[in-house]
Design a protein around this motif. Structure first.
Motif, PDB file in Angstrom:
ATOM      1  N   CYS A 107      27.690 -11.488  19.955  1.00 18.67           N
ATOM      2  CA  CYS A 107      28.739 -10.573  19.641  1.00 18.67           C
ATOM      3  C   CYS A 107      28.665  -9.315  20.661  1.00 18.67           C
ATOM      4  CB  CYS A 107      28.728  -9.905  18.249  1.00 18.67           C
ATOM      5  SG  CYS A 107      29.906  -8.686  18.071  1.00 18.67           S
ATOM      6  N   LYS A 165      30.272 -14.373   6.591  1.00 18.72           N
ATOM      7  CA  LYS A 165      30.311 -13.122   5.703  1.00 18.72           C
ATOM      8  C   LYS A 165      29.379 -13.139   4.459  1.00 18.72           C
ATOM      9  CE  LYS A 165      34.873 -12.073   7.583  1.00 18.72           C
ATOM     10  NZ  LYS A 165      34.086 -11.720   8.831  1.00 18.72           N
ATOM     11  N   LEU A 176      32.681  -7.603   9.710  1.00 17.09           N
ATOM     12  CA  LEU A 176      32.477  -7.462  10.916  1.00 17.09           C
ATOM     13  C   LEU A 176      31.013  -6.994  11.351  1.00 17.09           C
ATOM     14  CD1 LEU A 176      35.965  -6.124  12.050  1.00 17.09           C
ATOM     15  CD2 LEU A 176      35.216  -8.507  12.365  1.00 17.09           C
ATOM     16  N   VAL A 177      30.433  -7.762  12.502  1.00 19.58           N
ATOM     17  CA  VAL A 177      29.348  -7.154  12.925  1.00 19.58           C
ATOM     18  C   VAL A 177      29.691  -6.341  14.155  1.00 19.58           C
ATOM     19  CG1 VAL A 177      27.538  -8.788  12.011  1.00 19.58           C
ATOM     20  CG2 VAL A 177      28.938  -9.244  14.319  1.00 19.58           C
ATOM     21  N   GLU A 200      31.564  -0.056  12.733  1.00 23.13           N
ATOM     22  CA  GLU A 200      32.323  -0.015  13.996  1.00 23.13           C
ATOM     23  C   GLU A 200      31.385   0.261  14.849  1.00 23.13           C
ATOM     24  OE1 GLU A 200      35.364  -0.608  14.805  1.00 23.13           O
ATOM     25  OE2 GLU A 200      35.768  -1.419  12.868  1.00 23.13           O
ATOM     26  N   SER A 201      31.320  -0.449  16.281  1.00 20.64           N
ATOM     27  CA  SER A 201      30.426  -0.292  17.275  1.00 20.64           C
ATOM     28  C   SER A 201      30.620   1.357  17.797  1.00 20.64           C
ATOM     29  CB  SER A 201      30.632  -1.140  18.331  1.00 20.64           C
ATOM     30  OG  SER A 201      32.121  -1.206  18.798  1.00 20.64           O
ATOM     31  N   GLN A 224      38.483 -12.798  13.930  1.00 19.94           N
ATOM     32  CA  GLN A 224      39.925 -11.738  13.553  1.00 19.94           C
ATOM     33  C   GLN A 224      40.143 -11.363  15.022  1.00 19.94           C
ATOM     34  OE1 GLN A 224      38.797  -8.971  10.626  1.00 19.94           O
ATOM     35  NE2 GLN A 224      37.243 -10.436   9.682  1.00 19.94           N
ATOM     36  N   PRO A 273      40.825  -5.734  15.746  1.00 19.95           N
ATOM     37  CA  PRO A 273      40.004  -5.381  14.199  1.00 19.95           C
ATOM     38  C   PRO A 273      39.036  -4.183  14.562  1.00 19.95           C
ATOM     39  CG  PRO A 273      39.174  -7.442  14.621  1.00 19.95           C
ATOM     40  CD  PRO A 273      40.319  -7.202  15.755  1.00 19.95           C
TER      41      PRO A 273
END
Ligand SMILES: N[C@@H](CCC(=O)N[C@@H](CS)C(=O)NCC(=O)O)C(=O)O
Length: 279
Positions: free
Chosen positions: A41, A68, A80-81, A97-98, A267, A279
């Motif tokens: 990712c 998940k 989400l990762v 959130e990155s 997503q 997303p």
């Protein structure tokens, strides 16, 4: 454009190469922060580079974001990762959130380490703004253009989305040049003697994946000329970045589902296919 066919490969669940060594060096679950991540990712890689660069300790917990697990949903509502669990709080706290994670880690580093963050000092607001403009371009243009290109199927779409991706790279270069000419700040690997900047961390995972997944599936090549290539080399060989990279094969395998636009890949892929924001 490509004579390959979908061979049905699945995404990897475990890092390889340098990233595996780094993950093994951060396998103590009693660390203050747990990074929930997945090896392929790019959003996770952003957070991971930030941990490494800023020298903040963490435990890396590799999870399957498509399955998940409950522990992921506890820290990241959409599953989400990347997601962070802050283990020293009862009940535990979390951040996801990155882009928010990068800023959160910078804030931690500001009071707990001697490391500079990814932006020039607050005393130089203009230089900071120029780098933020680059990061904004990455999120709004480069990242979606990458997926549109990778997921494009018919030849016409491949040509137009390939052009769009290239134009987005050129747009980033213009913003790098604007910062180079408009400030004395030494932030940004675009400069030969530059330091890792927020924009480098934000863009790096996709700039790198363009050299493996996009190159392999769509025949992508960076624009000719030494300057951009030198930038890519500085980025991928930067210690904080290189430590978070798996081997080429992991990305080729993990992105096959995007490259053939398999239904319900993720997503992100669904958002690209339906023209919605990511997303
Ligand atoms: N906006 C999020 C995006 C993160 C994201 O899309 N991560 C992907 C893996 S690369 C994911 O967890 N996908 C799970 C899914 O699609 O359900 C961020 O910046 O952290």
């Amino acid at each position: 454009m490509s004579d390959k066919a979908d061979s049905g490969k699945s995404y990897h669940l475990k890092c390889t190469g340098a990233a595996l060594e780094t993950a093994n060096a951060h396998s103590d679950p009693t660390a203050n922060i747990t990074l929930f991540g997945s090896c392929f990712c790019p959003f996770v890689q952003r957070a991971w580079v930030a941990f490494e660069y800023l020298g903040i300790d963490y435990y890396v917990n590799e999870v399957d974001p498509y399955k998940k697990p409950a522990e992921l949903l506890q820290v990241s509502p959409k599953g989400l990762v990347p997601g962070l669990k802050l283990n020293n709080y009862h009940p535990p706290r979390s951040v996801n959130e990155s882009t928010v994670i990068i800023e959160f880690l910078e804030d931690i580093a500001a009071t707990t380490t001697t490391k500079k963050g990814f932006l020039p000092p607050v005393t130089d607001p203009y230089a900071r703004a120029l780098i933020r403009l680059q990061a904004d371009h990455v999120n709004r243009s480069l990242v979606p253009a990458f997926y549109r290109f990778l997921q494009s199927q018919d030849e016409e779409k491949q040509i137009s989305s390939g052009k769009e991706f290239l134009e987005s790279i050129e747009g980033l270069v213009k913003l790098f040049e604007r910062a180079e000419q408009g400030s004395d700040s030494k932030f940004g690997l675009w400069r030969e003697d530059g330091e890792l900047s927020l924009a480098d961390v934000m863009a790096g995972p996709w700039i790198f994946r363009a050299t493996n997944a996009l190159e392999y599936y769509k025949g992508f090549k960076y624009p000719p000329g030494p300057k951009f290539q030198a930038y890519v080399n500085r980025l991928v060989s930067h210690p904080a970045f290189a430590k978070t990279c798996s081997t080429r094969e992991l990305y080729i395998d993990s992105y096959e589902r995007y490259a053939y636009n398999r239904p319900n890949t993720s997503q992100v892929a669904n958002a690209i296919n339906s023209g919605r924001g990511l997303p």
